[in-house]
Each structure stands twice: as C-alpha cells, then as structure tokens.
Design a protein around this motif. Structure first.
Motif, short mmCIF file in Angstrom:
data_model
loop_
_atom_site.label_atom_id
_atom_site.label_comp_id
_atom_site.label_asym_id
_atom_site.label_seq_id
_atom_site.Cartn_x
_atom_site.Cartn_y
_atom_site.Cartn_z
N ASP A 1 0.82 -1.21 0.00
CA ASP A 1 0.00 0.00 0.00
C ASP A 1 0.85 1.26 0.00
O ASP A 1 0.44 2.29 -0.54
N ASP B 1 0.16 4.07 -2.75
CA ASP B 1 -0.25 5.42 -2.35
C ASP B 1 0.73 6.49 -2.82
O ASP B 1 0.32 7.59 -3.23
N VAL C 1 -8.19 5.07 -6.81
CA VAL C 1 -7.38 4.12 -6.05
C VAL C 1 -8.28 3.01 -5.50
O VAL C 1 -9.24 3.28 -4.78
N ASN D 1 -0.43 9.44 -5.27
CA ASN D 1 -0.29 10.84 -4.86
C ASN D 1 0.53 11.63 -5.86
O ASN D 1 0.23 12.80 -6.14
#
Length: 272
Positions: free
Chosen positions: A118, A122, A140, A126
């Motif tokens: 994760d 992420d 996502v 981002n």
C-alpha cells in the motif's frame, strides 16, 4: 547407497557447490544493470529513510539478514550429509525460513506485507494526482463491477486526456524477475486487458466511446529492489520516474522491517 568421495578435493568441491547454490540473493546474481539501479537508490543525500530503516534496506539488498536458511549454510546433521529441516524451518509455518518466505508468504508478517504494498500504491497515486495539467482523474482501489457480476479492484486507474492506464502494484520475490522479466506483466494483462473490463472502467470514468487508449501495466518491484523494464517504461510514460529510487528504498526497508518482526515474533534462534 551413498556416494563415495575419493579425496578431500572432491569433498571441497561438493561443499563449494552447496554453498554457491544456497547463497542469499541468488535471484539477482548476474543481473548487473538492475542490481546497480537498486543500489543507487540507497546512495545520496535525499534518501527518504530513517537511520534504522536505511540499515534494514542495506541488509536486504546485500543479503546479510540472519535467516534460519542463511545460518544453516554449509552445515549437515545426519550421516547422509543432509541438513535437518528443523535447522532451516520457520517456526510459524512448515517452510524453509528464507527471506523470500518471510517477506512474501509467512502469515506472521501479513499485515506488514500489505502495508509495504500500500505504501508503493499510495506514493504513486499521490504523485499522479499532483499532475493536474496532464492527469484528469486518479482512482485508487476502485471497485469495478462487470456485467457477469464479477468484481475487480485494480490498485490505480489513471485517466489522462488521451489514455486510460490501469496499474496493479506487486512486490515480488527476486527469483520471479530472474525467471522471466515479463511474466508478472502477462498475468496482470490477462486479468484486466479484456473488453468487458475496459468497458466497465470507461463507464466508471464516463468516457465510453471517446477513443482513449487503454493500457494495463504491472508496477512490479522485487523485495531486493529490482525493476523490470515494464515498470520503468510505465514510470517514464506517466512521468514519475524520479520517484522510482524512493519506491525501491521503501520496499527494501519494509522488507527488512518484516524480517525483524518475524524474528521477534517466532522466536527463531540467533540475532537478527
């Protein structure tokens, strides 16, 4: 029934072969280009790691963590010259305690394995979301329902002005890259690069019939920090290539942290 050795030289050759075949990190042996790239990720003034995580990353990359398998190299414990399984076993599961087992499948560190995945997902999401001019939307782990009732959840869906990019993150064992650079990419394409999946994603993005180029890519990193060509090509295409060294450093550090937790939890003998 055993083999007869006629000299000490023959025995030395046997032990030398056994040691060479069990070396930790053999999955990246001979892979000099990717090896240099993963090492460069740990050099420089802007490494995004605390001192402890940096040490973990170095240990993983160099193959110096004291797993049960590594500590048992070169030792025998019966008349046939075979190492007892208990000397190499993961105490939490009936399996040889290699770093690959610990970081990829051992249930003791399942939560940390999910967190490692994760973190990569992420950070990429981002980075893409910050590119307002070229990226219209980033989803996502969006639930995609197909007409037959099947539910899929790709890690990242990126909508640009010309394309739809489906990205699935995976942290693989180092031997996987050595077998075939494109195996993981092929598996993800078989799952997501289908007409019914494309239609459902286009419907979710409200771009049905607009002719956006549809591409499926596996964002693959091995726990040793290797990056196959399809991952580098993806990062180049979506302009987050400068993020790759940080992703590699995070994967290496997280893998090292998993070993420390596994060692403390299972009570495997020896120092981590």
């Amino acid at each position: 029934s055993g083999k007869t050795y006629r000299s000490k030289e023959e025995l030395r050759d046997l032990y030398r072969t056994q040691l060479n075949s069990t070396v930790d990190g053999k999955g990246i042996r001979g892979d000099t280009r990717l090896g240099r790239l993963s090492m460069r990720s740990l050099v420089g003034p802007c490494i995004p790691l605390t001192p402890t995580r940096y040490i973990h990353a170095i240990n993983v990359r160099l193959g110096t963590l004291q797993t049960s398998e590594r500590k048992a190299r070169g030792r025998v414990c019966n008349e046939n010259g075979v190492l007892c399984d208990k000397e190499r076993a993961c105490h939490a599961r009936k399996a040889v305690a290699t770093l690959g087992h610990i970081s990829q499948v051992c249930p003791v560190v399942h939560g940390l394995r999910v967190r490692r995945h994760d973190r990569v997902r992420d950070r990429v999401a981002n980075q893409l979301q910050s590119r307002k001019k070229s990226v219209e939307k980033v989803l996502v782990e969006k639930t995609i329902k197909l007409q037959d009732g099947t539910v899929l959840r790709p890690d990242i869906i990126v909508l640009t002005d010309t394309s739809i990019e489906v990205i699935d993150v995976q942290i693989k064992a180092d031997m996987g890259i050595r077998r075939d650079l494109e195996t993981d990419q092929t598996a993800k394409r078989a799952k997501y690069d289908r007409g019914d999946v494309q239609t459902s994603i286009e419907r979710e993005l409200s771009v049905v019939g607009m002719g956006r180029l549809y591409t499926v890519t596996a964002l693959t990193i091995t726990f040793r920090g290797q990056l196959p060509r399809h991952t580098v090509d993806l990062a180049t295409r979506l302009k987050f290539k400068t993020l790759l060294p940080e992703l590699v450093a995070d994967v290496l550090a997280d893998t090292g942290s998993m070993f420390v937790v596994w060692h403390r939890t299972t009570g495997n003998a020896g120092k981590p």
